[in-house]
Design a protein around this motif. Structure first.
Motif, PDB file in Angstrom:
ATOM      1  N   ALA A  95      -8.611 -26.751 -27.170  1.00 45.03           N
ATOM      2  CA  ALA A  95      -9.382 -27.016 -25.946  1.00 45.03           C
ATOM      3  C   ALA A  95     -10.013 -28.396 -25.948  1.00 45.03           C
ATOM      4  N   THR A  96     -10.411 -28.882 -27.122  1.00 41.84           N
ATOM      5  CA  THR A  96     -11.064 -30.195 -27.214  1.00 41.84           C
ATOM      6  C   THR A  96     -10.512 -30.942 -28.420  1.00 41.84           C
ATOM      7  N   PRO A  97     -10.633 -32.269 -28.435  1.00 46.02           N
ATOM      8  CA  PRO A  97     -10.247 -33.016 -29.635  1.00 46.02           C
ATOM      9  C   PRO A  97     -10.999 -32.543 -30.881  1.00 46.02           C
ATOM     10  N   GLN A  98     -12.270 -32.131 -30.714  1.00 41.68           N
ATOM     11  CA  GLN A  98     -13.052 -31.671 -31.857  1.00 41.68           C
ATOM     12  C   GLN A  98     -12.475 -30.388 -32.452  1.00 41.68           C
ATOM     13  N   ALA A  99     -11.924 -29.513 -31.607  1.00 42.73           N
ATOM     14  CA  ALA A  99     -11.300 -28.282 -32.105  1.00 42.73           C
ATOM     15  C   ALA A  99     -10.088 -28.610 -32.970  1.00 42.73           C
ATOM     16  N   LEU A 100      -9.357 -29.653 -32.583  1.00 50.54           N
ATOM     17  CA  LEU A 100      -8.220 -30.109 -33.392  1.00 50.54           C
ATOM     18  C   LEU A 100      -8.698 -30.637 -34.746  1.00 50.54           C
ATOM     19  N   VAL A 101      -9.795 -31.396 -34.739  1.00 48.14           N
ATOM     20  CA  VAL A 101     -10.366 -31.924 -35.983  1.00 48.14           C
ATOM     21  C   VAL A 101     -10.791 -30.784 -36.908  1.00 48.14           C
ATOM     22  N   ASP A 102     -11.482 -29.785 -36.355  1.00 41.42           N
ATOM     23  CA  ASP A 102     -11.945 -28.659 -37.169  1.00 41.42           C
ATOM     24  C   ASP A 102     -10.775 -27.910 -37.789  1.00 41.42           C
ATOM     25  N   THR A 103      -9.674 -27.771 -37.032  1.00 43.44           N
ATOM     26  CA  THR A 103      -8.478 -27.098 -37.558  1.00 43.44           C
ATOM     27  C   THR A 103      -7.868 -27.907 -38.694  1.00 43.44           C
ATOM     28  N   TYR A 104      -7.831 -29.208 -38.514  1.00 40.16           N
ATOM     29  CA  TYR A 104      -7.260 -30.095 -39.531  1.00 40.16           C
ATOM     30  C   TYR A 104      -8.032 -29.993 -40.845  1.00 40.16           C
ATOM     31  N   ILE A 105      -9.362 -29.993 -40.757  1.00 39.56           N
ATOM     32  CA  ILE A 105     -10.191 -29.973 -41.969  1.00 39.56           C
ATOM     33  C   ILE A 105     -10.212 -28.582 -42.604  1.00 39.56           C
ATOM     34  N   ASN A 106     -10.424 -27.540 -41.775  1.00 37.73           N
ATOM     35  CA  ASN A 106     -10.591 -26.193 -42.318  1.00 37.73           C
ATOM     36  C   ASN A 106      -9.281 -25.554 -42.764  1.00 37.73           C
ATOM     37  N   GLY A 107      -8.163 -26.129 -42.323  1.00 31.07           N
ATOM     38  CA  GLY A 107      -6.867 -25.591 -42.734  1.00 31.07           C
ATOM     39  C   GLY A 107      -6.319 -26.231 -43.993  1.00 31.07           C
ATOM     40  N   LEU A 108      -7.066 -27.144 -44.591  1.00 35.11           N
ATOM     41  CA  LEU A 108      -6.611 -27.845 -45.795  1.00 35.11           C
ATOM     42  C   LEU A 108      -6.842 -26.974 -47.032  1.00 35.11           C
ATOM     43  N   PHE A 109      -5.812 -26.843 -47.885  1.00 37.37           N
ATOM     44  CA  PHE A 109      -5.990 -26.168 -49.167  1.00 37.37           C
ATOM     45  C   PHE A 109      -5.144 -26.869 -50.226  1.00 37.37           C
TER      46      PHE A 109
END
Length: 607
Positions: A95-109
């Motif tokens: 929905a927002t560029p920030q949602a994309l950022v959160d997915t990028y960071i929180n999906g890292l393992f």
């Protein structure tokens, strides 16, 4: 010393410089002229005594020559269609560029990669998004690794390169995987002649680091075509001007009347993301881009000329160049891009990242090191919890070939040949690897196929067949390769006629509700467990969708076996997100399609 070349350092030339296409006469002439310019420039450096001045001239002059070389290569590359995925589709899922950022960071393992070394352990950070070169994660970002914690609680700090003289355990970038620059290696001490068992060493338990991502305030999208050339399109403070649209490249100019957000400081991130489709509607891959306008190049050439007049480097000269550069950049309110594509452009999709307002996200990372081997002897399913949802935008295009016909398969074949090595001349019958090929599997009928070589008659057409010993040629149907030894031919062949088998799977599709799965399939959170007795991997593939109806991206798969190299018991597929439905694809039959050919053979060069 100031870095005079810094404005040129961001030029997107990586892909351009990798081109290896053949040279046309005009290109050869340009290349020769360029080589002469390069040689003359390098000779001029020898006469400069002041090392700082010499370095500054070498950096700026070298960057300009690099730019010119890239322009020549891009302009002369043959226009052949090459298709890729919509690399910006992920912007549409959030929905927002920030949602994309959160997915990028929180999906890292972090994964521990399998290693056969006694003194190396590789760590692989896994990101939720993958990008094709030259695209990267579209927002400015920085990831720094700080340390690894071992099983004995010892903390090993990150160092930028491995040291041969350091006797301890080290954490440094991996030298074995150049395609993934974020991979790391834990190096244990190595003593020549003494076997050090890796299992006895303290093992990596967690990886610490820090990540920072800058999200633009908004992302704007413009659809452009030939009719938009010379016209501007404006939305809010952003204006896009399509200067030129030729067969395989587009020139664009972007203006944002609002200044860059102060959080970006001196950074100037790329605000322009350009994609192209051809007349088929498919996305074309990029072959490279030039991000320096004629005015910018002229400015840097002027600076280089000023430098070349100097006898020595001085603080006054540095200040003069810096002031000139700042004054020039302050006047540059436009962002320029000349983007080349592999194929003929029909329409452009231009996304603009508006950095006049931004959100900066900083996060300290403390990630557990996980181990998922492709083949596991464990009888229990290991959990891989994933707090983010990521979609597989290439799945629909990939799966369309489940219904491939004989005619489509034959039409996809391309033929190439080489006679450079007389003892191993060859003809290659190739076709793009598709979902159908994936389900064909390894069990392919490789029976001999008929092949006959012919001479040419007086008109240059097919003449008489050539009698040959069996060892004169070999056809490998599985590889699509016909190899022949010209030394065993009584005369050079002019044609080859025959057929080669292609393999076509008959694939049936099944749609399943995640709450009503048949015996042999089960879901455990984001993990799909597939019984290999009921749904063997050599003939079945599974794809998952969530409630949105989009395909979920698979994180990784593990095959659980009863014993090493033994029969598979069950496979586990992990997804970014919660599956609500599954699509199963089963190979129910495998047929052989004979591809008949007549190839006019290239003549070997006379010695």
């Amino acid at each position: 010393m100031m870095d005079v070349r810094s404005p040129l350092a961001s030029v997107g030339l990586c892909a351009a410089l990798l081109l290896t296409s053949g040279c046309s006469p005009s290109e050869e002439q340009k290349q020769a002229t360029l080589e002469e310019k390069t040689a003359t420039f390098e000779q001029s450096l020898d006469g400069i005594q002041d090392p700082k001045l010499r370095d500054a001239i070498a950096d700026l002059g070298g960057s300009l020559l690099l730019l010119e070389r890239a322009q020549t290569k891009l302009a002369s590359k043959p226009i052949e269609p090459e298709y890729g995925e919509d690399s910006l589709a992920l912007l549409k899922h959030y929905a927002t560029p920030q949602a994309l950022v959160d997915t990028y960071i929180n999906g890292l393992f972090v994964l521990r990669r399998a290693s056969h070394s006694d003194y190396l352990t590789d760590l692989q950070p896994v990101f939720p998004f993958t990008f094709n070169v030259p695209e990267q994660f579209p927002f400015p970002h920085n990831l720094e690794w700080q340390s690894v914690t071992l099983s004995n609680n010892k903390v090993i700090p990150f160092q930028p390169e491995w040291s041969e003289t350091d006797p301890g355990i080290q954490l440094s970038p991996s030298s074995s995987n150049l395609t993934n620059p974020d991979d790391l290696t834990v190096t244990y001490p190595f003593f020549d002649g003494i076997e050090t068992e890796n299992k006895s060493q303290p093992q990596p338990v967690s990886l610490k680091g820090a990540v920072e991502v800058v999200a633009p305030g908004k992302v704007l999208s413009f659809d452009l075509s030939k009719k938009d050339v010379g016209h501007t399109r404006t939305e809010g403070t952003v204006t896009v001007n399509l200067l030129l649209l030729e067969k395989n490249y587009a020139e664009l100019e972007l203006t944002n009347s609002a200044p860059l957000a102060p959080e970006l400081a001196d950074d100037s991130p790329n605000p322009l993301l350009v994609q192209a489709r051809d007349i088929t509607g498919q996305f074309l891959t990029r072959s490279g881009s030039i991000n320096e306008s004629a005015a910018q190049v002229a400015f840097y050439e002027k600076q280089l000329a000023e430098l070349q007049k100097q006898k020595a480097w001085s603080p006054a000269l540095e200040k003069q160049l810096t002031d000139e550069q700042k004054a020039f950049e302050q006047k540059q309110h436009r962002y320029y891009a000349k983007v080349y594509f592999n194929g003929v452009i029909d329409a452009l999709q231009v996304n603009v990242l508006d950095f006049s307002r931004v959100t900066v996200t900083r996060k300290d990372l403390d990630l557990p090191v996980l181990r998922f081997d492709k083949n596991s002897l464990e009888k229990t399913v290991q959990a891989l919890p994933m707090p983010v949802t990521v979609y597989d935008d290439g799945a629909a295009s990939w799966l369309k070939d489940a219904s491939m016909t004989e005619e489509q398969l034959k039409n996809s074949v391309t033929i190439s040949q080489s006679v450079d090595d007389a003892s191993a001349a060859h003809v290659v019958f190739d076709h793009p690897f598709t979902f159908n090929d994936d389900l064909v599997g390894a069990e392919r009928n490789s029976s001999e196929a008929p092949v006959t070589f012919f001479t040419a008659d007086e008109k240059g057409e097919r003449g008489d067949p050539i009698e040959l010993p069996t060892e004169a040629f070999e056809l490998n149907p599985a590889r699509g390769l016909l190899t022949y030894d010209l030394n065993l031919f009584p005369e050079n062949p002019a044609f080859v006629v025959g057929s080669i088998p292609l393999f076509l799977a008959t694939i049936e599709k099944t749609t399943l509700d995640a709450t009503k799965l048949p015996k042999g399939l089960s879901l455990k959170d984001n993990a799909l467990i597939v019984d290999q007795q009921a749904f063997p991997a050599d003939s079945w593939r599974f794809y998952a969708k969530d409630a949105s109806g989009n395909y979920l991206k698979e994180i990784l798969g593990v095959s659980h076996r009863a014993e090493e190299y033994g029969t598979a018991m069950f496979d586990v597929h992990y997804f970014y997100g919660q599956p609500t439905s599954l699509e199963g694809y089963q190979r129910t039959d495998l047929s052989t399609v004979q591809y008949g050919f007549e190839v006019k053979l290239d003549k070997p060069e006379s010695k």
